[in-house]
Design a protein around this motif. Structure first.
Motif, short mmCIF file in Angstrom:
data_model
loop_
_atom_site.label_atom_id
_atom_site.label_comp_id
_atom_site.label_asym_id
_atom_site.label_seq_id
_atom_site.Cartn_x
_atom_site.Cartn_y
_atom_site.Cartn_z
N GLU A 69 0.82 -1.20 0.00
CA GLU A 69 0.00 0.00 0.00
C GLU A 69 0.86 1.25 0.00
OE1 GLU A 69 -3.73 0.64 2.57
OE2 GLU A 69 -2.12 1.68 3.65
N SER A 70 1.87 1.30 0.87
CA SER A 70 2.72 2.48 0.96
C SER A 70 3.53 2.69 -0.32
CB SER A 70 3.66 2.36 2.16
OG SER A 70 4.52 1.24 2.01
N GLU A 71 3.96 1.59 -0.93
CA GLU A 71 4.72 1.70 -2.18
C GLU A 71 3.88 2.32 -3.27
OE1 GLU A 71 7.21 -1.17 -5.29
OE2 GLU A 71 6.20 -2.03 -3.54
N SER A 72 2.63 1.86 -3.36
CA SER A 72 1.72 2.39 -4.37
C SER A 72 1.41 3.87 -4.13
CB SER A 72 0.43 1.57 -4.37
OG SER A 72 -0.53 2.15 -5.21
N LEU A 73 1.16 4.22 -2.87
CA LEU A 73 0.84 5.61 -2.54
C LEU A 73 2.03 6.54 -2.82
CD1 LEU A 73 -1.17 5.25 0.79
CD2 LEU A 73 -2.04 5.99 -1.43
N LEU A 74 3.22 6.09 -2.44
CA LEU A 74 4.39 6.93 -2.65
C LEU A 74 4.63 7.17 -4.14
CD1 LEU A 74 6.81 8.43 -1.47
CD2 LEU A 74 8.10 6.30 -1.56
N LYS A 75 4.43 6.15 -4.93
CA LYS A 75 4.62 6.31 -6.37
C LYS A 75 3.62 7.33 -6.93
CE LYS A 75 4.92 3.70 -10.69
NZ LYS A 75 4.82 2.37 -11.33
N LYS A 76 2.38 7.25 -6.48
CA LYS A 76 1.38 8.22 -6.93
C LYS A 76 1.76 9.63 -6.52
CE LYS A 76 -2.92 5.55 -7.13
NZ LYS A 76 -4.28 5.42 -6.54
N ILE A 77 2.19 9.77 -5.27
CA ILE A 77 2.53 11.10 -4.75
C ILE A 77 3.71 11.69 -5.52
CG2 ILE A 77 3.45 12.32 -2.74
CD1 ILE A 77 1.78 10.37 -1.00
N ARG A 78 4.75 10.90 -5.72
CA ARG A 78 5.92 11.40 -6.46
C ARG A 78 5.53 11.81 -7.88
NH1 ARG A 78 11.29 10.31 -5.42
NH2 ARG A 78 11.57 9.85 -7.65
N THR A 79 4.80 10.95 -8.54
CA THR A 79 4.44 11.23 -9.93
C THR A 79 3.57 12.47 -10.05
OG1 THR A 79 4.58 8.88 -10.48
CG2 THR A 79 3.32 10.29 -11.98
N ASN A 80 2.52 12.53 -9.25
CA ASN A 80 1.57 13.63 -9.40
C ASN A 80 2.12 14.95 -8.86
OD1 ASN A 80 -0.74 12.25 -10.64
ND2 ASN A 80 -0.84 11.12 -8.72
N LEU A 81 2.90 14.88 -7.80
CA LEU A 81 3.51 16.11 -7.30
C LEU A 81 4.53 16.63 -8.30
CD1 LEU A 81 3.93 18.21 -5.10
CD2 LEU A 81 5.49 16.63 -3.95
N GLY A 82 5.33 15.72 -8.85
CA GLY A 82 6.29 16.15 -9.86
C GLY A 82 5.60 16.74 -11.08
N ARG A 83 4.53 16.11 -11.55
CA ARG A 83 3.79 16.62 -12.71
C ARG A 83 3.21 18.00 -12.41
NH1 ARG A 83 1.70 13.04 -16.65
NH2 ARG A 83 -0.26 14.23 -16.66
N ALA A 84 2.63 18.16 -11.23
CA ALA A 84 2.03 19.45 -10.89
C ALA A 84 3.06 20.57 -10.90
CB ALA A 84 1.35 19.35 -9.52
N VAL A 85 4.26 20.27 -10.39
CA VAL A 85 5.30 21.30 -10.35
C VAL A 85 5.82 21.61 -11.74
CG1 VAL A 85 7.61 21.83 -9.50
CG2 VAL A 85 5.96 20.76 -7.97
N VAL A 86 6.07 20.56 -12.51
CA VAL A 86 6.59 20.78 -13.87
C VAL A 86 5.57 21.54 -14.71
CG1 VAL A 86 7.34 19.64 -15.98
CG2 VAL A 86 8.09 18.78 -13.76
N LEU A 87 4.29 21.23 -14.52
CA LEU A 87 3.23 21.92 -15.26
C LEU A 87 2.85 23.25 -14.62
CD1 LEU A 87 0.93 18.87 -16.08
CD2 LEU A 87 2.57 20.01 -17.59
N ARG A 88 3.54 23.59 -13.51
CA ARG A 88 3.36 24.88 -12.84
C ARG A 88 1.92 25.08 -12.36
NH1 ARG A 88 6.77 24.97 -16.92
NH2 ARG A 88 8.77 26.08 -16.80
N GLU A 89 1.34 24.03 -11.82
CA GLU A 89 -0.01 24.12 -11.27
C GLU A 89 0.07 24.10 -9.75
OE1 GLU A 89 -3.51 21.06 -10.78
OE2 GLU A 89 -3.44 21.72 -12.88
N LEU A 90 -0.10 25.25 -9.14
CA LEU A 90 -0.02 25.34 -7.69
C LEU A 90 -1.30 24.83 -7.04
CD1 LEU A 90 1.63 26.31 -5.23
CD2 LEU A 90 0.44 28.50 -5.44
#
Length: 1984
Positions: A69-90
């Motif tokens: 569960e934690s592995e899956s959640l961490l992967k989601k968080i890393r991916t989506n947080l990284g995407r949000a920052v790269v796409l400049r969506e605060l």
């Protein structure tokens, strides 16, 4: 015998040295080894080594599912947080996924790799430093960075480096910039704290070069005397790193530490930055133990610590010193850091604690008590932390470890505990702060249980039987609870006697369960609960047969365990008595029918009972449990209890039994209760119609409802019986009946479907095992093993789920069917029936965890470029329930409830509507655990943890029960953490709640709003669901739908911290605010109050929102680091990436548009005449909330504001004034700054000057001094660069290398923006302002309004008015100057307070606004203002001088003094004019406030001012107010007279030179002052007779008559001193004696002599005066003849004064000469000014005392007794008090002792007595310095003993007080020698008559006083030598006076101070000594 008292002496105390610590260390080290093994195992399982996991997750029954569960959640968080920052969506992207990262860390810890950890830190750091990031997001990112860096031992500085400058700039941008102080930048209140905490963790990772860079940035702007520079030290505290390897200390801490310590020594008088510096130094010392040497600072630091408590030791009760401002946390940390085998700090700490012991006692409570208790708590806590760190360093960390030679040894620990124990025990019985004392004892007991616990147990035994002081018993019990853990664990921690006390204490405390004393009962429950939680209540009495290795103590405890059964039974007997005594009886019928409301007291007592009972029952063996269970059953079955109080308490006990052992409890209770209920209900159908049921039935229902709480598996066999009961009781019409039935149903369902731990005992062993297999006493206090806890959980199985399904199928369909019929009106239900049906459904809804949601598709409430998935977590509960037809339970209930709500919405059935609210909440939220439940549970857990934790062992030392509770908390948090987007079904439920929140009845509305706010808080953006409906509700007509409007307004105010009305979304507020403002007006007070609350909420919770966000490239790159190559190359992502810049620009433009549209609406509303005036005012009020630094107000807003400035309403004018300041700030012209290389403006200094120059006045900063003689030409003025904001620059030092440093200064006026702008050159906004202020009528109105008085006596100088005028003159130059000057002339000419204040605000703004004007403009201003300021100085009054002071202070702040120096000249010239004292004081005050703004740049000018004062004779001005003001000004003039080591000071005026210049004048007072020093003018008649001063001998008489006949001598002394005083005052010739005045003394003498002659001879022990038998007149004549002085003055007139009173006609009155000012009077006034100046200087300035001050010490002592001059007496007392209370260095301390010694040779006994009072205060306030210097200490000892032999009893008594103080504080250590000395003085027989009688009496009195001093020195203890002293004192009770009085006073004080603990103290006396003491202290009988 049960409950027998067990002796708790100190046996074994020495044997246990270090064992207590070692035991805890051993536990910690075992845990450390397990941590290492576990890390390796986890790395193999996970495939990586996690940084830091939350270990409590492994205690959960479903822990095996958490890794995936934690592995899956961490992967989601890393991916989506990284995407949000790269796409400049605060928002929502980065905001949502950072929130989920925070949640992930709280759920799993730092469960990722080190590389991932570092990447996340870098990303969050870049997010924080995004330019102009809004405060709310900044707060969230800072919180996340704290969580990521808090475990700093996981990442070393070599692995991670973060730059410091961006964070520093961020702090300045938010907190220090001008916009923040004006209110133009709003941020949430908690941001500052979060930011500072974040810096504390992040600064560890600053580069090694950061230290020098930070110092170079901040210290050049530092001046010690400037209060504003406190921010510099605060910034240094936040930024300077101090945790670094020892090899880097020379590049870090060592660079600045010595400099800062030197700075503190120079500025030792409690500077404003002292607390911050202490915090920094404490942290440095604690993290670098063994690498930094503080030995040379010990005496000084401990002196500061003692002074910081402000203890009441003052000279003549006059407190004047500046209190040390040292934080207790920093103090405790530093003290602990410097302790150790290589330091003498423990010696200083011993003395410190000895000194403060008395002030901790409850009898001496004061404002110092809280701080002392805080120190007592924090010192042991810090000490334990250090021991833990040094001895249990199991963490693999890069941190610096303490060198072995500096680690605390066992001897250090023993000395520390001995030092702390006595003073802590003194605070045990304090009425307040007992928790602090308990914490201190808890920590000390962990270190040395064998020393700490015995005295606490002794106090417990002593107070067990106390009837008059229950407070002492409760305090003792609370303290014993605090040390319970080491007490119980005595077998392993070196205190084997500890466990032997447990059973006697448990038995003896049972009488504390007293129904008449609530507090004692609660404390007793807590006491029992804590002890029993650690002690298995198992009988081990037969252990000796099977365990041959038992120690003597273990055998004793095993034998005592046979009493556990008795204890349990006695405990329940006491509980039964409590229950019976708590029965509620109704005396009136309406009370009986009223709904019962439980009091807080009842709830608290039930909670305490439950806690204690669960602890007792949970720790018992099954055998004892069964016995207790049977006893309880007998109790509840033999009586019927009312169900409100007594019954509820009994049911609480029933619940406790079932929680501990459900199987046995169910077997005994459920069949019995079910049968009883069935029998009582039977087939009687009438009972279903009765509203008042039989008490027995209700009581049985109540018991059944609580007994079924646990356990589901054990409950299943009885489910049929329970359902049979429910079938009947759920049909009852009685409210109480069906409520209990529904509670039963609810509890049955919860115990079947919830997950919870079972049998949370202190040990996982079998308590029923035979003693040969399980020795329970060796499990006492044993910690649990988190890696092998063997926790058993109740996890619902399929049978239990089927049971829930059965209950749902049995009761839910029929209730829903009934409601459907009611909705269709085919059935009629009463209110009670409807409420019953809803109660049943609500009870069934507690199957929530098994009810799946029926709509899982999320609503798209907000657009986002990143996916927004549900945050679903495993909760361990599998399976589900459904309707009989397979339908979704939630859906079916929802449909029915919606219909039902529509039907009953407008009915009066509020109870049913409230039930409906709860059902809607449970349908929306998928859990049974509310946030309030979790917070309450967490609070209780933390309290228990604090009471039972072993901080030496850390987490491995937690009890097993604590581990189980923490695991349950972890499960509850996981359940709470489940979140995700709102579904359509949940949205519909929210709308139903909203409908109820705006319904008719306040009770329903309030509950609905509360539940709705909770849902909004837990579902992101869910407020958008109700937003349209809110807006619609605001449009209603309040006349028709008043309640709906109120409900909508209340909804806008929630949730509390993030209200909907202040959402940080431009779209939302664009819709909401106009809806509120255009709502139909209502005159209802409730609506008006709500609208006011909405405005306040917006102001409070609406921080600045970003309009245009600028993302940095570095931040984007860090975001990419979180994404994989595949994710970066995803086509959809690349497409989004191409459009992201365009999207960011689009969002920014949209925000600007929304901002301007909303602003236009507000302006239109404020101008509208159709809006209600209150709503128009709201529009104007909201305009300031829209202020933004990036988007200026448009012209229409400016036009509105200008028009509002001259509005008739004062509220409108006030708001527009603030807005005008914002507008002018936004429109402020950008003034050019230049960077000037420092080396180009410092003459003769090389480019590589070291920054370590000596702070102060130097040749390199001389150019910054204000030159009074400098006259600027136009060219010089316009070409000069000015440093308006660098008033402190260059005093401390310049940057390291001059070449690379530059000073930011304003460019010359010629290069600044042009002010002579034409109207056509202005834009629309500027033109609006220009047109307004060029219109004379507008200005006239404005000034008239601004000069109006609002509240008489309350109006103050307005900062916003000043800022408005400042902005006008800065932005528009002198364009409007003529219009304002015209009004200024009128205003200053009028003395009205309001006019003067308005003029002050304008002038301040004008002066401040001209700081960039050219020479020509400034010359014009000077020309215009000079006459105006002169008029101001003429018309200034006591009512207006404060406003003018603020005017000049504000005007001169941050303005280059060279531009405004001409005003100083005007003020300087004005003080020489002949004017009234009040006006002169005002003018002096103006000068003072100006000098204060430039603390060191006007040092040269200060010479001119001081010279002017002296030449004008102002220092001896005849008026006191002028002298006081002069003294205050002088304290500012001499403020910069400070010299740092190695430096000189020749620029600022010198204090030493000043005192040296005036010393000759003051020394002339010394001889005069000694005349009549001892006179008490308050008792002397007025005397006026001429005396020859030249022949007057000032030496006091030393004749034996003074001792032999004190009464006669008193009259004699009065006469003599009266003559002396009259001579010194009048100087009249001696042939004009006032004989009538002398005759009064003669008559007084006669009366005293006669009364003494008439007294019985035996009262004086036969030793009478040598003049016994003489007539009074003759005796008086002999006295006069023997005194040569009086005889000479009275000459032949002695016989005259002895005759009858002189007739008035015979008196020759002297002529009264004209009053002439003598040199003596002038010098006295000079002395008053100087003492006032010095007192002010020592109380105000940071450098405190100077050695030159002691030049005035003899004069002050001489004049201090002249009480005829009240001002002189007060000033002398204040001077001496301040001098004594000042912090002295060793040199000045030596000088002080020398000065005291000289005055002690004075012939005046009053001066000598004053010296003793001074010396006592001096020693106390410099205690550590005195103790550390043997020569000073010896000199003090010599002076004290010398003055104890003084011929005057008053001096001797003062010296005895001094001696007692020295003994009490432990300063004198030669106690045996001193005792022998005083014993020898007491020896001898009866004091005989004769010439040596006085000397013999004085000698004996000295000895008695010395012995009494030993008694007085121990007010709360009885040392071994004290009993002998009492026997010695008893021999002298019949000695001549004053010896008996001295003894009786001492004994009376002893009896009073030792009364509280006399039962303990008397054990130190023998029977004979007690009898003697009784004879001494008890007065004789009247008949004896």
């Amino acid at each position: 015998m049960a409950g027998a008292r067990v002796s708790c002496g100190s046996a074994g105390a020495d044997a246990g040295v270090g064992v207590g610590v070692s035991a805890s260390v051993a536990v910690a080290m075992i845990g450390a080894e397990q941590v290492i093994r576990d890390a390796e195992e986890r790395a193999q399982v996970l495939g990586f080594r996690p940084q830091k996991e939350i270990l409590y997750n492994r205690l959960l029954p479903y822990h095996q599912q958490l890794d995936a569960e934690s592995e899956s959640l961490l992967k989601k968080i890393r991916t989506n947080l990284g995407r949000a920052v790269v796409l400049r969506e605060l928002k929502p992207g980065a905001a949502v996924w950072t929130a989920r990262l925070i949640k992930y860390i709280k759920l799993y810890g730092l469960k990722f790799t080190k590389e991932c950890h570092i990447e996340l830190i870098h990303l969050v750091y870049e997010l924080i430093i995004i330019p102009d990031l809004e405060p709310l997001k900044l707060h969230k990112f800072c919180t996340l960075l704290i969580l990521l860096t808090k475990r700093y031992h996981l990442i070393s500085p070599e692995e991670l480096t973060l730059p410091w400058k961006p964070l520093y700039d961020l702090g300045r941008r938010i907190f220090a910039k001008c916009a923040s102080t004006l209110g133009m930048y709003h941020y949430i209140s908690s941001l500052e704290t979060t930011y500072s905490v974040m810096l504390q963790y992040v600064k560890i990772y600053f580069p090694i070069s950061a230290t020098l860079e930070i110092l170079d940035e901040l210290l050049p702007n530092f001046v010690p005397t400037h209060n504003a520079n406190q921010e510099v030290i605060q910034s240094l505290v936040f930024l300077l790193p101090y945790q670094m390897p020892p090899s880097q200390l020379n590049q870090g801490v060592n660079v600045w530490l010595d400099d800062f310590m030197t700075l503190w020594q120079v500025c030792h008088n409690s500077p404003p930055w002292e607390a911050d510096l202490m915090a920094l130094i404490a942290s440095v010392a604690y993290h670098n133990i063994g690498y930094l040497d503080f030995e040379s600072y010990l005496s000084l630091m401990f002196t500061r610590f003692l002074r910081s408590f402000n203890l009441p030791v003052f000279y003549k009760k006059t407190q004047n010193h500046k209190q040390q401002n040292i934080d207790i946390s920093g103090m405790a940390m530093w003290i602990v850091a410097v302790l150790g085998p290589q330091s003498t700090a423990q010696t200083f700490l011993d003395n410190f604690m000895t000194t403060v012991t008395t002030y901790v006692h409850s009898a001496n409570a004061g404002k110092w008590s809280a701080k002392l208790r805080d120190l007592l708590k924090k010192l042991p806590t810090q000490f334990v932390q250090r021991v833990h760190r040094e001895r249990t360093n199991y963490k693999k960390t890069w941190e610096t470890s303490t060198p072995d030679s500096y680690k605390l040894t066992d001897d250090d620990i023993t000395r520390f505990v001995e030092c702390m124990l006595d003073v802590t025990l003194q605070a045990v019985f304090s009425r307040t702060g007992i928790s602090d004392t308990c914490t201190a004892l808890q920590q000390l007991a962990l270190l040395k249980p064998s020393m700490v616990i015995p005295p606490i147990i002794d106090k417990m035994w002593c107070n067990l039987d106390s009837l008059t002081e229950p407070h002492k018993l409760t305090c003792s019990m609370q303290c014993l609870v605090a040390v319970a853990r080491p007490l119980v664990s005595g077998f392993t921690n070196g205190y084997p006697e500890g466990p032997t006390h447990i059973i006697p204490l448990l038995l003896s405390c049972l009488p504390g369960l007293d129904p008449n004393d609530f507090k004692k009962t609660i404390v007793t429950f807590h006491f029992i609960s804590v002890l029993c939680n650690m002690v298995p209540l198992v009988d081990c009495s037969g252990a000796s047969e099977y365990w041959p290795d038992l120690t003597e103590e273990e055998q004793s405890v095993c034998a005592a365990t046979a009493q556990f059964e008795d204890f349990v039974l006695q405990y329940f007997e006491r509980v039964f008595i409590l229950i019976e005594s708590s029965s509620m009886e109704h005396t009136r019928m309406e009370q009986k029918e009223a709904e019962p409301v439980r009091s807080k007291l009842e709830s608290t007592s039930e909670g305490a009972l439950a806690s204690a009972s669960i602890a007792v029952l949970g720790q018992t063996s099954t055998k004892i449990f069964k016995i207790a269970l049977r006893k309880f059953k007998e109790f509840v079955t033999e009586r019927i209890l009312e169900t409100n109080v007594a019954g509820q308490t009994a049911s609480t006990l029933c619940r406790a039994f079932s929680r501990v052992n459900a199987f046995e409890t169910f077997k005994l209770f459920i069949p019995h209760l079910c049968d009883s209920i069935n029998n009582l209900v039977g087939d009687n159908q009438e009972i279903f119609k009765e509203e008042s049921l039989d008490k027995k039935l209700l009581f049985n229902l109540l018991l059944l409802s609580q007994v079924v709480e646990r356990n589901g598996i054990d409950l299943l066999p009885y489910l049929a019986q329970i359902m049979d009961v429910l079938d009947k009781t759920l049909k009852l019409i009685s409210k109480e009946g069906y409520t209990f039935a529904c509670t039963t149903l609810r509890n049955v369902i919860m115990c079947l479907c919830n997950l919870y731990p079972e049998k949370c005992r202190s040990s996982d062993k079998d308590y029923d095992a035979h003693v040969k297999d399980f020795l329970a006493i060796r499990e006492w206090g044993k910690p649990g093993n988190i890696w092998n806890c063997n926790l058993k959980w109740h996890v619902p199985n399929q049978d239990e789920i089927d049971g829930v399904q059965t209950l749902l199928h049995r009761y839910l369909p029929q209730e829903l069917e009934l409601l459907n019929k009611y909705i269709d009106e085919s059935v009629t239900l009463t209110k009670e029936e409807l409420n019953r049906s809803l109660s049943i459904i609500k009870a069934l809804m507690y199957a929530n965890p098994l009810m799946p949601p029926w709509d899982v598709e999320p609503l798209n409430l907000v657009e986002s470029a990143v996916p927004w998935d549900n945050f679903i977590l495993t909760t361990g509960v599998t399976g589900s329930v459904s309707m009989p037809d397979g339908g979704n339970v939630r859906k079916v209930i929802t449909v029915v409830m919606r219909k039902l709500q529509n039907k009953i919405l407008n009915s009066e059935d509020t109870r049913s509507l409230c039930k409906l609210v709860s059902i809607w909440e449970m349908l929306t939220v998928l859990t049974n655990y509310s946030s309030s439940h979790f917070e309450t549970h967490l609070k209780v857990y933390n309290g228990v943890k604090r009471a039972l934790e072993d901080r030496l062992a850390g987490r491995p030392g937690h009890l097993r029960s604590l581990l189980a509770d923490r695991a349950m908390l972890q499960h509850e948090f996981r359940v709470q953490a489940i979140s995700g987007p709102l579904t359509a079904a949940q949205a519909e439920n929210m709308l139903s709640l909203f409908t109820l929140a705006t319904s008719l009845y306040s009770e329903v509305r309030t509950l609905s709003q509360c539940r709705l706010n909770w849902i909004i808080s837990n579902f992101a953006y869910s407020f958008k669901v109700v937003l349209p409906h809110l807006i619609e509700s605001l449009k209603v007509n309040p006349e028709n739908e008043h309640e709906r409007l109120k409900g909508a307004l209340y909804c806008l105010l929630g949730p509390k911290q993030t209200p909907i009305i202040a959402k940080h979304d431009w779209k939302v507020i664009r819709e909401l605010w106009p809806a509120v403002l255009h709502s139909t007006p209502s005159e209802k007070p409730s609506v008006i109050r709500l609208l006011d609350s909405i405005i306040r909420s917006i102001i409070l919770h609406f921080p600045t929102i970003t309009i245009r966000l600028k993302w940095s490239d570095a931040c984007v790159e860090k975001g990419k680091a979180l994404l994989s190559e595949a994710e970066l190359s995803d086509p959809k992502f690349l497409e989004q990436l191409e459009k992201c810049d365009e999207e960011v620009e689009k969002v920014g433009n949209q925000n600007v548009k929304l901002h301007n549209e909303l602003l236009d609406i507000l302006v239109e509303g404020a101008e509208s005449t159709s809006l209600h005036w209150r709503h128009s005012l709201m529009c104007l009020t909201l305009v300031p909330a829209m202020v933004h630094l990036d988007v200026p107000y448009p012209p229409n807003t400016i036009k509105l504001v200008l028009k509002s400035l001259i509005h008739d309403s004062i509220l409108v004018r006030k708001m527009s004034l603030k807005l005008m300041v914002f507008i002018l700030k936004q429109r402020k012209r950008v003034h050019k700054k230049v960077h000037i290389e420092t080396c180009t403006i410092i003459e003769g200094v090389s480019e590589t000057m070291n920054r370590k120059c000596i702070p102060g006045f130097r040749c390199d900063n001389r150019w910054l001094q204000y030159d009074t003689d400098k006259v600027y030409t136009k060219e010089e003025w316009d070409s000069k660069s000015y440093s308006h904001s660098l008033e402190s620059y260059g005093f401390f030092y310049w940057p390291k290398t001059i070449k690379v440093s530059s000073i930011h200064m304003y460019a010359p006026p010629a290069e600044q923006p042009e002010y002579n702008l034409l109207p056509q050159d202005l834009d629309d906004s500027e033109k609006e302002i220009y047109d307004f202020f060029t219109d004379k009528s507008n200005v006239d109105k404005l000034i008239n309004y601004l000069s109006m008085e609002e509240k008489k006596g309350k109006d103050k100088f307005s900062t916003f008015k000043f800022l408005m005028f400042k902005g006008i003159f800065i932005n528009y130059g002198d364009a409007f100057l003529d219009l304002f000057v015209e009004h200024l002339k009128r205003l200053v000419a009028d003395k009205q307070e309001a006019y003067q204040r308005c003029a002050a605000e304008i002038i301040a703004g004008l002066i401040k606004g001209t700081k960039h004007w050219s020479f020509a403009k400034m010359r014009n201003v000077k020309k215009v203002l000079t006459p105006i300021i002169k008029v101001v100085l003429e018309n200034m009054t006591s009512e207006t001088f404060t406003d003018w002071g603020l005017c000049f202070a504000t005007a001169f702040e941050n303005v280059d003094i060279s531009r405004t120096g001409w005003i100083l000249k005007i003020l300087e010239d004005s003080i020489s004019e002949d004017t009234s004292s009040a006006v002169l004081c005002c003018r002096l005050f103006m000068l003072q406030v100006i000098i204060l703004q430039h603390p060191w740049r006007v040092a040269k000018y200060s010479h001119t001012l001081l010279r002017k004062f002296r030449n004008a004779g102002m220092l001896s001005h005849p008026y006191q107010n002028v002298r006081d003001r002069i003294a205050s000004v002088m304290s500012v003039i001499f403020e910069m007279d400070m010299v740092f080591p190695g430096g000189t000071q020749k620029v600022a005026p010198s204090i030493a030179a000043m005192i040296e210049d005036i010393s000759p004048q003051l020394n002339m007072l010394l001889v005069e002052g000694m005349k009549g020093v001892s006179v008490n003018h308050s008792v002397l008649p007025a005397l006026s007779f001429p005396v020859d001063v030249d022949n007057f001998d000032t030496r006091p008489t030393t004749s034996a008559d003074h001792q032999n006949n004190h009464s006669n001598n008193t009259s004699m002394e009065k006469l003599k001193f009266a003559i002396q005083d009259s001579i010194s005052k009048s100087g009249i010739e001696k042939n004009n004696l006032n004989l009538n005045a002398i005759h009064k003394f003669v008559q007084e003498y006669k009366k005293s002599s006669m009364s003494q002659n008439d007294a019985p001879k035996d009262l004086d022990n036969g030793l009478n005066s040598p003049m016994d038998g003489m007539e009074p007149a003759a005796s008086f004549l002999e006295d006069l003849k023997r005194d040569s002085v009086l005889a000479e003055f009275l000459e032949g007139k002695l016989s005259t004064v002895l005759e009858d009173p002189i007739k008035p006609e015979e008196i020759v009155e002297p002529e009264k000469p004209l009053k002439q000012e003598t040199e003596y009077e002038i010098n006295v006034r000079l002395f008053k000014t100087i003492t006032k100046w010095i007192t002010t200087t020592m109380s105000r300035n940071p450098y405190g005392i100077r050695d030159s001050f002691y030049a005035l010490f003899p004069v002050a002592c001489a004049l201090g007794s002249r009480e005829g001059d009240e001002e002189l007496y007060r000033l002398c007392a204040a001077f001496l008090s301040t001098l004594a209370e000042s912090l002295h260095n060793i040199d000045i301390l030596n000088l002080a002792i020398t000065s005291v010694d000289k005055v002690c040779q004075s012939p005046s006994w009053g001066a000598r007595a004053s010296c003793l009072s001074f010396l006592q205060s001096l020693v106390f306030h410099n205690m550590a310095l005195v103790v550390n210097n043997g020569s000073i200490l010896s000199e003090i000892r010599r002076l004290t003993l010398q003055l104890m032999n003084d011929p005057y009893p008053e001096v001797r008594e003062s010296a005895a007080v001094m001696l007692a103080g020295l003994l009490h504080c432990g300063v004198l250590t030669d106690i045996p020698q001193l005792l022998d000395h005083f014993k020898s003085l007491c020896k001898g027989g009866k004091v005989k008559k004769g010439p040596q009688r006085a000397e013999e009496l004085a000698r004996r009195h000295c000895g008695v006083l010395g012995l009494c001093a030993f008694v007085a020195a121990q007010p709360y203890t009885v040392p071994a030598y004290l009993p002998e002293i009492f026997s010695l004192l008893g021999r002298h009770l019949n000695d001549p006076l004053p010896i008996p009085a001295t003894i009786r006073k001492t004994l009376g004080d002893f009896k009073r101070t030792h009364h509280d603990d006399w039962q303990t103290h008397k054990l130190k006396f023998t029977e004979d000594e007690l009898a003697l003491l009784s004879d001494l202290t008890v007065p004789p009988s009247y008949y004896a």
